[in-house]
Motif scaffolding. Structure first.
Motif, mmCIF file in Angstrom:
data_model
loop_
_atom_site.group_PDB
_atom_site.id
_atom_site.type_symbol
_atom_site.label_atom_id
_atom_site.label_comp_id
_atom_site.label_asym_id
_atom_site.label_seq_id
_atom_site.Cartn_x
_atom_site.Cartn_y
_atom_site.Cartn_z
ATOM 1 N N GLN A 125 -51.631 -22.157 18.236
ATOM 2 C CA GLN A 125 -50.256 -22.637 18.342
ATOM 3 C C GLN A 125 -49.258 -21.498 18.100
ATOM 4 O OE1 GLN A 125 -50.246 -25.561 20.197
ATOM 5 N NE2 GLN A 125 -48.373 -25.797 19.025
ATOM 6 N N GLN A 126 -49.564 -20.670 17.083
ATOM 7 C CA GLN A 126 -48.699 -19.525 16.766
ATOM 8 C C GLN A 126 -48.665 -18.552 17.942
ATOM 9 O OE1 GLN A 126 -50.464 -18.181 13.119
ATOM 10 N NE2 GLN A 126 -48.996 -19.261 11.828
ATOM 11 N N GLN A 127 -49.852 -18.327 18.531
ATOM 12 C CA GLN A 127 -49.951 -17.414 19.667
ATOM 13 C C GLN A 127 -49.096 -17.932 20.823
ATOM 14 O OE1 GLN A 127 -52.211 -14.219 20.716
ATOM 15 N NE2 GLN A 127 -50.162 -14.566 21.493
ATOM 16 N N LYS A 128 -49.164 -19.241 21.048
ATOM 17 C CA LYS A 128 -48.398 -19.879 22.119
ATOM 18 C C LYS A 128 -46.894 -19.703 21.871
ATOM 19 C CE LYS A 128 -48.160 -24.234 24.654
ATOM 20 N NZ LYS A 128 -48.519 -25.643 24.687
ATOM 21 N N GLN A 129 -46.480 -19.943 20.623
ATOM 22 C CA GLN A 129 -45.057 -19.793 20.270
ATOM 23 C C GLN A 129 -44.583 -18.359 20.477
ATOM 24 O OE1 GLN A 129 -42.738 -22.031 19.773
ATOM 25 N NE2 GLN A 129 -44.337 -23.550 20.085
ATOM 26 N N GLU A 130 -45.451 -17.411 20.100
ATOM 27 C CA GLU A 130 -45.113 -15.987 20.244
ATOM 28 C C GLU A 130 -44.911 -15.649 21.730
ATOM 29 O OE1 GLU A 130 -47.131 -11.674 19.588
ATOM 30 O OE2 GLU A 130 -47.905 -13.289 18.323
ATOM 31 N N TRP A 131 -45.815 -16.143 22.576
ATOM 32 C CA TRP A 131 -45.700 -15.901 24.021
ATOM 33 C C TRP A 131 -44.389 -16.475 24.556
ATOM 34 C CZ3 TRP A 131 -51.444 -17.579 24.912
ATOM 35 C CH2 TRP A 131 -52.271 -16.444 24.808
ATOM 36 N N LEU A 132 -44.085 -17.728 24.152
ATOM 37 C CA LEU A 132 -42.857 -18.382 24.632
ATOM 38 C C LEU A 132 -41.619 -17.615 24.196
ATOM 39 C CD1 LEU A 132 -43.754 -22.152 24.050
ATOM 40 C CD2 LEU A 132 -43.617 -20.974 26.238
ATOM 41 N N SER A 133 -41.645 -17.086 22.982
ATOM 42 C CA SER A 133 -40.492 -16.338 22.482
ATOM 43 C C SER A 133 -40.287 -15.028 23.254
ATOM 44 C CB SER A 133 -40.644 -16.048 20.983
ATOM 45 O OG SER A 133 -41.632 -15.053 20.773
ATOM 46 N N LYS A 134 -41.352 -14.552 23.886
ATOM 47 C CA LYS A 134 -41.254 -13.318 24.683
ATOM 48 C C LYS A 134 -40.998 -13.592 26.160
ATOM 49 C CE LYS A 134 -44.018 -10.440 21.614
ATOM 50 N NZ LYS A 134 -45.334 -9.863 21.344
ATOM 51 N N GLY A 135 -40.699 -14.857 26.463
ATOM 52 C CA GLY A 135 -40.339 -15.189 27.842
ATOM 53 C C GLY A 135 -41.498 -15.564 28.748
ATOM 54 N N HIS A 136 -42.660 -15.829 28.150
ATOM 55 C CA HIS A 136 -43.789 -16.331 28.952
ATOM 56 C C HIS A 136 -43.529 -17.807 29.277
ATOM 57 C CE1 HIS A 136 -46.984 -13.155 27.778
ATOM 58 N NE2 HIS A 136 -45.816 -12.714 27.381
ATOM 59 N N GLY A 137 -44.305 -18.339 30.231
ATOM 60 C CA GLY A 137 -44.215 -19.773 30.521
ATOM 61 C C GLY A 137 -43.219 -20.117 31.610
ATOM 62 N N GLU A 138 -42.431 -19.133 32.045
ATOM 63 C CA GLU A 138 -41.516 -19.363 33.179
ATOM 64 C C GLU A 138 -41.447 -18.088 34.018
ATOM 65 O OE1 GLU A 138 -37.381 -19.694 32.131
ATOM 66 O OE2 GLU A 138 -37.633 -18.518 30.303
ATOM 67 N N TYR A 139 -41.110 -18.277 35.264
ATOM 68 C CA TYR A 139 -41.007 -17.158 36.213
ATOM 69 C C TYR A 139 -39.544 -16.713 36.219
ATOM 70 C CZ TYR A 139 -41.181 -14.909 40.884
ATOM 71 O OH TYR A 139 -41.094 -14.042 41.936
ATOM 72 N N ARG A 140 -39.293 -15.475 35.756
ATOM 73 C CA ARG A 140 -37.904 -15.022 35.559
ATOM 74 C C ARG A 140 -37.569 -13.785 36.374
ATOM 75 N NH1 ARG A 140 -37.348 -12.605 30.788
ATOM 76 N NH2 ARG A 140 -39.585 -12.475 30.382
ATOM 77 N N GLU A 141 -36.317 -13.702 36.760
ATOM 78 C CA GLU A 141 -35.845 -12.481 37.406
ATOM 79 C C GLU A 141 -35.260 -11.570 36.331
ATOM 80 O OE1 GLU A 141 -33.368 -10.624 41.077
ATOM 81 O OE2 GLU A 141 -33.403 -12.797 40.870
ATOM 82 N N ILE A 142 -35.608 -10.275 36.399
ATOM 83 C CA ILE A 142 -34.994 -9.326 35.465
ATOM 84 C C ILE A 142 -33.969 -8.482 36.229
ATOM 85 C CG2 ILE A 142 -36.771 -9.252 33.674
ATOM 86 C CD1 ILE A 142 -37.988 -6.826 35.100
ATOM 87 N N PRO A 143 -32.831 -8.172 35.579
ATOM 88 C CA PRO A 143 -31.732 -7.545 36.316
ATOM 89 C C PRO A 143 -31.915 -6.079 36.690
ATOM 90 C CG PRO A 143 -31.079 -8.032 34.044
ATOM 91 C CD PRO A 143 -32.445 -8.571 34.221
ATOM 92 N N SER A 144 -32.692 -5.335 35.899
ATOM 93 C CA SER A 144 -32.725 -3.886 36.188
ATOM 94 C C SER A 144 -34.053 -3.239 35.829
ATOM 95 C CB SER A 144 -31.619 -3.190 35.386
ATOM 96 O OG SER A 144 -31.972 -3.203 34.007
ATOM 97 N N GLU A 145 -34.189 -1.988 36.263
ATOM 98 C CA GLU A 145 -35.396 -1.203 35.948
ATOM 99 C C GLU A 145 -35.563 -1.047 34.443
ATOM 100 O OE1 GLU A 145 -35.972 1.789 39.661
ATOM 101 O OE2 GLU A 145 -34.334 2.324 38.333
#
Length: 227
Positions: free
Chosen positions: A60-80
């Motif tokens: 559960q902790q591992q899952k929370q850590e991943w989510l806090s780092k932006g895992h779990g969704e497909y995101r666009e990042i603005p720059s290099e």
């Protein structure tokens, strides 16, 4: 005839005895197992329970850590610059280098959105290739779409166009999942030796063949007919 009957009786008795013996062995084994459980004292059972709870808590902790780092969704990042930061903090990253005008990038987006939700252990990103010339040059990205597959901060593999995905625009999400599994960038539970598009082929699915062209130093669409 009587002698024959006697031997049948003997055989039957031997057989019955065999069955009894094997039943006895099974029963003895079961008794031993039950006894073992009975003999487990409160402390041992409590320890077993604790171990299970700790493992659950850890995942559960591992899952929370991943989510806090932006895992779990497909995101666009603005720059290099964001790319380097994102890659640094996650073990597994899939980054889609795309271009707005490229139709095949939209196909890729659709599948990556599904996989990002399913494979929370991996970070799924997209970056506009036209806004990241330094990265495209450094990673030698010449075809759009290209997926850079990154583990431990290093680009291990690339999915260039749809060549590895059955050479068709209507490849399945499972096919892309299999390809990412081959690169060990997601936890894949299927059989890596069997690409999903090969099982489709058996049922006569028609494939649109893509032409692969290479132009030095120029980024081009995998679905464009002009150079």
């Amino acid at each position: 005839k009587m002698a024959a009957d006697t031997s049948v009786d003997i055989l039957q008795k031997v057989l019955e005895n065999e069955i009894l013996q094997s039943t006895k062995v099974v029963e003895e084994h079961l008794d031993a197992e039950i006894q073992k459980l009975d003999q487990m004292d409160e402390d041992e059972l409590e320890r077993l329970k604790q171990r299970r709870l700790e493992a659950l808590k850890k995942s559960q902790q591992q899952k929370q850590e991943w989510l806090s780092k932006g895992h779990g969704e497909y995101r666009e990042i603005p720059s290099e610059r964001d790319f380097f930061q994102e890659v640094k903090e996650s073990k597994n990253v899939v980054c889609h280098f795309y271009r707005d005008t490229t139709f095949r990038c939209q196909i890729m987006d659709k599948h990556l959105t599904v996989l990002a939700k399913k494979h929370i252990e991996t970070k799924f990103l997209k970056l506009n290739a036209e806004k990241s010339p330094f990265l495209c040059e450094r990673l030698r990205i010449k075809v759009i779409p290209t997926l850079a597959l990154i583990r431990d901060g290093k680009t291990q593999d690339y999915v260039v166009g749809f060549t590895d995905l059955g050479n068709t625009d209507d490849f399945t999400t499972e096919t892309l999942e299999w390809r990412l599994g081959c690169a060990d960038v997601i936890n894949y539970s299927g059989n890596l030796m069997e690409p999903p598009f090969q099982t489709q082929k058996k049922y006569g699915t028609s494939f649109t063949k893509l032409d692969k062209k290479t132009i030095r130093g120029k980024i081009y669409d995998s679905d464009s007919d002009d150079d």
